[in-house]
Design an enzyme around this catalytic site. Sequence first.
Site, PDB file in Angstrom:
ATOM      1  N   ASP A  91      40.478  59.523 157.705  1.00  0.00           N
ATOM      2  CA  ASP A  91      39.532  60.643 157.466  1.00  0.00           C
ATOM      3  C   ASP A  91      39.609  61.622 158.635  1.00  0.00           C
ATOM      4  O   ASP A  91      40.273  61.358 159.644  1.00  0.00           O
ATOM      5  CB  ASP A  91      38.097  60.112 157.287  1.00  0.00           C
ATOM      6  CG  ASP A  91      37.273  60.947 156.294  1.00  0.00           C
ATOM      7  OD1 ASP A  91      37.439  62.185 156.249  1.00  0.00           O
ATOM      8  OD2 ASP A  91      36.449  60.342 155.582  1.00  0.00           O
ATOM      9  N   GLU A 101      47.235  62.721 161.753  1.00  0.00           N
ATOM     10  CA  GLU A 101      47.658  64.039 161.231  1.00  0.00           C
ATOM     11  C   GLU A 101      47.446  65.117 162.287  1.00  0.00           C
ATOM     12  O   GLU A 101      46.989  66.229 161.993  1.00  0.00           O
ATOM     13  CB  GLU A 101      46.868  64.391 159.965  1.00  0.00           C
ATOM     14  CG  GLU A 101      46.966  63.336 158.881  1.00  0.00           C
ATOM     15  CD  GLU A 101      46.271  63.697 157.570  1.00  0.00           C
ATOM     16  OE1 GLU A 101      45.898  64.874 157.371  1.00  0.00           O
ATOM     17  OE2 GLU A 101      46.094  62.788 156.750  1.00  0.00           O
ATOM     18  N   GLU A 132      39.611  60.375 153.160  1.00  0.00           N
ATOM     19  CA  GLU A 132      38.532  61.379 153.106  1.00  0.00           C
ATOM     20  C   GLU A 132      37.404  61.034 152.127  1.00  0.00           C
ATOM     21  O   GLU A 132      36.974  61.874 151.340  1.00  0.00           O
ATOM     22  CB  GLU A 132      39.110  62.756 152.772  1.00  0.00           C
ATOM     23  CG  GLU A 132      40.176  63.200 153.757  1.00  0.00           C
ATOM     24  CD  GLU A 132      40.723  64.609 153.477  1.00  0.00           C
ATOM     25  OE1 GLU A 132      40.369  65.215 152.446  1.00  0.00           O
ATOM     26  OE2 GLU A 132      41.495  65.105 154.318  1.00  0.00           O
TER      27      GLU A 132
HETATM   28  C1  XIL Z   1      48.084  68.721 153.066  1.00  0.00           C
HETATM   29  C2  XIL Z   1      49.546  69.127 153.134  1.00  0.00           C
HETATM   30  O1  XIL Z   1      49.885  69.336 154.467  1.00  0.00           O
HETATM   31  C3  XIL Z   1      49.762  70.378 152.318  1.00  0.00           C
HETATM   32  O2  XIL Z   1      51.157  70.667 152.235  1.00  0.00           O
HETATM   33  C4  XIL Z   1      49.205  70.187 150.908  1.00  0.00           C
HETATM   34  O3  XIL Z   1      49.311  71.401 150.211  1.00  0.00           O
HETATM   35  C5  XIL Z   1      47.761  69.729 150.954  1.00  0.00           C
HETATM   36  O4  XIL Z   1      47.653  68.560 151.733  1.00  0.00           O
HETATM   37  N1  XIL Z   1      44.342  65.939 155.085  1.00  0.00           N
HETATM   38  C6  XIL Z   1      45.261  65.078 154.536  1.00  0.00           C
HETATM   39  C7  XIL Z   1      46.610  65.589 154.183  1.00  0.00           C
HETATM   40  O5  XIL Z   1      44.998  63.874 154.461  1.00  0.00           O
HETATM   41  O6  XIL Z   1      47.163  64.902 153.073  1.00  0.00           O
HETATM   42  C8  XIL Z   1      46.603  67.058 153.922  1.00  0.00           C
HETATM   43  O7  XIL Z   1      47.948  67.491 153.723  1.00  0.00           O
HETATM   44  C9  XIL Z   1      45.950  67.801 155.065  1.00  0.00           C
HETATM   45  C10 XIL Z   1      44.525  67.361 155.230  1.00  0.00           C
END
Ligand code: XIL
Length: 356
Positions: free
Chosen positions: A205, A268, A163
């Site tokens: 990202d 994700e 990110e």
């Molecule tokens: C999130 C987790 O899912 C949560 O449990 C934590 O509180 C915050 O992070 N983008 C990412 C992930 O790259 O690492 C994030 O994960 C969600 C958004």
Amino acid sequence: MKKRCFYIAIVVLFLSACSKSNNTGGTTVTPPIVAPDTTLQNTLPFPIGASVSISLLQNNTKYSNLAKKEYNSLTAENAMKFAGLHPSQNTYTWTDADYFVNFAQANNKRIHGHTLLWHQSLPSWVTNFVGDSTAWENLMKTHIQTVVAHFKGKVASWDVVNEAFEDNGSLRNSIWRQKLGNDYVARCFQYAYQADTSVLLFYNDYGHEYSSTKRAAIINMLNTFKSRGVPVHGIGLQFHTNYTQSDANIAAAITAAAGTGLKVHISELDVALNAGNNPALTLTASLAEQQATKYKFIFKIYNAIPAAQKFGITTWNIGDADSWIPRQYNRPDWPLPFDGNYLRKPAYYGILDGIK
Ligand code: XIL
């Protein structure tokens, strides 16, 4: 008498249909017929992963069994982030991450590391750190190289930087950019590569599907890295998306990523149903079907990119009750392919349909 029997039969049929409703919002879901041994990992032509929570792996056997059964790649949802691994300058805490790695190895799963450098999940010793640019460079390099070295030979790939861009395509003015300058992303990749020349290095990202400006900026950076010889092997598209996202945008994000020639990881994935934050929303059969259609489309388009570039698709956790979305946005939502009881949702069958 005959008539009465007929009515009783109708009532019995009606009641039995109702009893098939599960707790996914009272919808009646008739699962399609699939072979009894069907799983995601034995059906999909590319790696399929989930991010996992260590405490759920340890304390919930339904969860850990499903992780073993359905997936062949795993990411730690939080356990490998900076704050989790490196709580003070001279202390590393490997316990949870090592538990995760042992679980994955014992069950033959590929391990994707997430993430070496991010503007979130930073311990206070970092946000309060005082030092000149050399001291900051050393902090960043030491963290990256210590973590990569610890998991060397175990982790197949890393999200090196997470990110770094804003949605408008500018470089995020994170603490890292402020202290290390605009080219810090490239140096993170170089440091990671020095620590392990065989691990695959990804830039990860979100927003590729809704901001073409951000997408272009990321792809431009990665193309520049390739021409400069900066070691980068893959692009991670987080895809925290929702069921109303257009197919055209989703296709553009995936094909543009593939256009770099790098490995593409949908890293994700979740498909939210309540992007409007309606506190009273319930899950209906219609929403579940529309979600299935979106999952199907994503898997279908992804499956069409060149085989060598299909690093895989990872969903962000396993069951709806485990998802970060309801907690993060304080709303009801059901973004994943399994429901709160770890039963397969229409989205699960959408995935299987997508690769047919
Ligand atoms: C999130 C987790 O899912 C949560 O449990 C934590 O509180 C915050 O992070 N983008 C990412 C992930 O790259 O690492 C994030 O994960 C969600 C958004």
